[in-house]
Design a protein around this motif. Sequence first.
Motif, PDB file in Angstrom:
ATOM      1  N   ARG A  44      30.661  61.579  47.446  1.00  0.00           N
ATOM      2  CA  ARG A  44      29.421  61.205  48.143  1.00  0.00           C
ATOM      3  C   ARG A  44      29.680  60.957  49.628  1.00  0.00           C
ATOM      4  O   ARG A  44      28.826  61.276  50.477  1.00  0.00           O
ATOM      5  N   ALA A  45      30.844  60.406  49.960  1.00  0.00           N
ATOM      6  CA  ALA A  45      31.187  60.200  51.371  1.00  0.00           C
ATOM      7  C   ALA A  45      31.293  61.539  52.101  1.00  0.00           C
ATOM      8  O   ALA A  45      30.869  61.666  53.259  1.00  0.00           O
ATOM      9  N   LEU A  46      31.837  62.537  51.433  1.00  0.00           N
ATOM     10  CA  LEU A  46      31.890  63.880  52.020  1.00  0.00           C
ATOM     11  C   LEU A  46      30.478  64.417  52.231  1.00  0.00           C
ATOM     12  O   LEU A  46      30.185  65.039  53.265  1.00  0.00           O
ATOM     13  N   GLY A  47      29.608  64.178  51.249  1.00  0.00           N
ATOM     14  CA  GLY A  47      28.228  64.613  51.390  1.00  0.00           C
ATOM     15  C   GLY A  47      27.529  63.939  52.551  1.00  0.00           C
ATOM     16  O   GLY A  47      26.816  64.584  53.330  1.00  0.00           O
ATOM     17  N   GLU A  48      27.740  62.630  52.690  1.00  0.00           N
ATOM     18  CA  GLU A  48      27.121  61.897  53.795  1.00  0.00           C
ATOM     19  C   GLU A  48      27.627  62.378  55.149  1.00  0.00           C
ATOM     20  O   GLU A  48      26.890  62.355  56.140  1.00  0.00           O
ATOM     21  N   ALA A  49      28.864  62.826  55.190  1.00  0.00           N
ATOM     22  CA  ALA A  49      29.441  63.318  56.440  1.00  0.00           C
ATOM     23  C   ALA A  49      29.020  64.747  56.765  1.00  0.00           C
ATOM     24  O   ALA A  49      29.365  65.269  57.831  1.00  0.00           O
ATOM     25  N   GLY A  50      28.293  65.399  55.853  1.00  0.00           N
ATOM     26  CA  GLY A  50      27.827  66.762  56.096  1.00  0.00           C
ATOM     27  C   GLY A  50      28.810  67.840  55.689  1.00  0.00           C
ATOM     28  O   GLY A  50      28.633  69.010  56.059  1.00  0.00           O
ATOM     29  N   PHE A  51      29.834  67.471  54.910  1.00  0.00           N
ATOM     30  CA  PHE A  51      30.852  68.438  54.500  1.00  0.00           C
ATOM     31  C   PHE A  51      30.232  69.603  53.733  1.00  0.00           C
ATOM     32  O   PHE A  51      30.538  70.770  53.998  1.00  0.00           O
ATOM     33  N   PHE A  52      29.382  69.297  52.782  1.00  0.00           N
ATOM     34  CA  PHE A  52      28.806  70.349  51.941  1.00  0.00           C
ATOM     35  C   PHE A  52      27.593  71.017  52.592  1.00  0.00           C
ATOM     36  O   PHE A  52      27.313  72.187  52.353  1.00  0.00           O
ATOM     37  N   ALA A  53      26.862  70.280  53.433  1.00  0.00           N
ATOM     38  CA  ALA A  53      25.645  70.809  54.070  1.00  0.00           C
ATOM     39  C   ALA A  53      25.921  71.386  55.446  1.00  0.00           C
ATOM     40  O   ALA A  53      24.990  71.631  56.217  1.00  0.00           O
ATOM     41  N   LEU A  54      27.191  71.630  55.749  1.00  0.00           N
ATOM     42  CA  LEU A  54      27.580  72.039  57.097  1.00  0.00           C
ATOM     43  C   LEU A  54      26.831  73.276  57.574  1.00  0.00           C
ATOM     44  O   LEU A  54      26.427  73.374  58.728  1.00  0.00           O
ATOM     45  N   ARG A  55      26.607  74.250  56.675  1.00  0.00           N
ATOM     46  CA  ARG A  55      25.993  75.520  57.090  1.00  0.00           C
ATOM     47  C   ARG A  55      24.530  75.630  56.708  1.00  0.00           C
ATOM     48  O   ARG A  55      23.914  76.672  56.932  1.00  0.00           O
ATOM     49  N   LEU A  56      23.973  74.581  56.144  1.00  0.00           N
ATOM     50  CA  LEU A  56      22.528  74.581  55.904  1.00  0.00           C
ATOM     51  C   LEU A  56      21.786  74.426  57.230  1.00  0.00           C
ATOM     52  O   LEU A  56      22.221  73.674  58.103  1.00  0.00           O
ATOM     53  N   PRO A  57      20.658  75.100  57.400  1.00  0.00           N
ATOM     54  CA  PRO A  57      19.871  74.913  58.621  1.00  0.00           C
ATOM     55  C   PRO A  57      19.417  73.453  58.766  1.00  0.00           C
ATOM     56  O   PRO A  57      19.233  72.746  57.767  1.00  0.00           O
ATOM     57  N   GLU A  58      19.235  73.045  59.983  1.00  0.00           N
ATOM     58  CA  GLU A  58      18.826  71.659  60.229  1.00  0.00           C
ATOM     59  C   GLU A  58      17.470  71.359  59.600  1.00  0.00           C
ATOM     60  O   GLU A  58      17.241  70.250  59.103  1.00  0.00           O
ATOM     61  N   GLU A  59      16.572  72.347  59.596  1.00  0.00           N
ATOM     62  CA  GLU A  59      15.255  72.113  59.017  1.00  0.00           C
ATOM     63  C   GLU A  59      15.323  71.934  57.497  1.00  0.00           C
ATOM     64  O   GLU A  59      14.372  71.422  56.882  1.00  0.00           O
ATOM     65  N   ALA A  60      16.454  72.346  56.891  1.00  0.00           N
ATOM     66  CA  ALA A  60      16.645  72.157  55.447  1.00  0.00           C
ATOM     67  C   ALA A  60      17.489  70.923  55.153  1.00  0.00           C
ATOM     68  O   ALA A  60      17.916  70.723  54.016  1.00  0.00           O
ATOM     69  N   GLY A  61      17.730  70.118  56.194  1.00  0.00           N
ATOM     70  CA  GLY A  61      18.513  68.905  56.008  1.00  0.00           C
ATOM     71  C   GLY A  61      19.997  69.077  56.215  1.00  0.00           C
ATOM     72  O   GLY A  61      20.775  68.159  55.910  1.00  0.00           O
ATOM     73  N   GLY A  62      20.416  70.237  56.726  1.00  0.00           N
ATOM     74  CA  GLY A  62      21.829  70.491  56.937  1.00  0.00           C
ATOM     75  C   GLY A  62      22.274  70.226  58.355  1.00  0.00           C
ATOM     76  O   GLY A  62      21.526  69.705  59.184  1.00  0.00           O
ATOM     77  N   VAL A  63      23.516  70.630  58.641  1.00  0.00           N
ATOM     78  CA  VAL A  63      24.091  70.423  59.975  1.00  0.00           C
ATOM     79  C   VAL A  63      23.801  71.605  60.885  1.00  0.00           C
ATOM     80  O   VAL A  63      23.782  71.477  62.105  1.00  0.00           O
ATOM     81  N   GLY A  64      23.568  72.786  60.314  1.00  0.00           N
ATOM     82  CA  GLY A  64      23.198  73.947  61.107  1.00  0.00           C
ATOM     83  C   GLY A  64      24.345  74.651  61.795  1.00  0.00           C
ATOM     84  O   GLY A  64      24.124  75.344  62.797  1.00  0.00           O
ATOM     85  N   LEU A  65      25.567  74.508  61.289  1.00  0.00           N
ATOM     86  CA  LEU A  65      26.714  75.181  61.895  1.00  0.00           C
ATOM     87  C   LEU A  65      27.027  76.468  61.134  1.00  0.00           C
ATOM     88  O   LEU A  65      26.329  76.838  60.196  1.00  0.00           O
ATOM     89  N   GLY A  66      28.109  77.148  61.541  1.00  0.00           N
ATOM     90  CA  GLY A  66      28.393  78.453  60.973  1.00  0.00           C
ATOM     91  C   GLY A  66      29.712  78.514  60.230  1.00  0.00           C
ATOM     92  O   GLY A  66      30.386  77.503  60.001  1.00  0.00           O
ATOM     93  N   LEU A  67      30.116  79.742  59.886  1.00  0.00           N
ATOM     94  CA  LEU A  67      31.345  79.958  59.132  1.00  0.00           C
ATOM     95  C   LEU A  67      32.593  79.525  59.907  1.00  0.00           C
ATOM     96  O   LEU A  67      33.516  78.960  59.300  1.00  0.00           O
TER      97      LEU A  67
END
Length: 290
Positions: A44-67
Amino acid sequence: MDFRLTDDQRALRTGVRELLARRFDGPALRAAVDEGGLDRDLWRALGEAGFFALRLPEEAGGVGLGLPEAVLVFEEAGRALLPGPLIATHLAAGLVDGAAEGETVVTAPDGGLVEWLEEADVVLGDVTGAEPIRSADPLTPLHRLPGGGDGGPPERALLTAAEQLGSAGRTTAMAAQYAREREQFGQPIGAFQAVKHLCARMLVRTEVARAAVYAAAVTGDPVEIAGAKLLADEAAVRCARDCLQVHGGMGFTWEAEVHLHLKRAWLRRERWMATAPAQERLAAALEEAM
């Protein structure tokens, strides 16, 4: 083309390394080996830090970064020997509820193997008839599928290569540090030519693999990813072996961290595009280019 990291990318890498140093340090690694199981609080700490959502668009709740940024993050995960189905959960972010936030652990079959099957909340793919097998890596429980399977999309191979790169970098640093500290005949063993050569070769392998992995992250080309995976596999396995040699008898003890890197490197080498499929992909590309 400029392949140097940007300030934001360097900050991302530093932030992930500091997070893992706090949440998964040496004692935590040893506890994971001795006790087994997946640390849900860490997940869960990884999730809170954006580890898993790193490449999700910001509008989808992600960080919006790339590969390329994902490669930097997974390199740090490999350096720390972070356990768990990280790649499968990362790829499931935005597709499986709770994956992006670290609330849901996701795994998927790969080449006839499934990792962390009993701990996973969601399994993407058919695992009918999966049987538990003994894993070389004490931090990666495995099940084998009767019918085999493929290795999934190329980005899986690239993220695995990034983990291998992180492991190679870690064992290279461990060998260099030990060579500076361990003394024989009144001087550090790093002063001896044979040890110098070992450490130099480790560094060369790691940096060659780094260049290939980072370039493949920018292009996303499947053939370049196959080449990066081969180079990263070689760097991770051979650097771990050389690190063992620098440490001598101490490196073979259960308490040392070195053997864990070697065992994980062996396992990753056979997963997410194993050696033979990667070689075949490169050979086919070369034949087509002739």
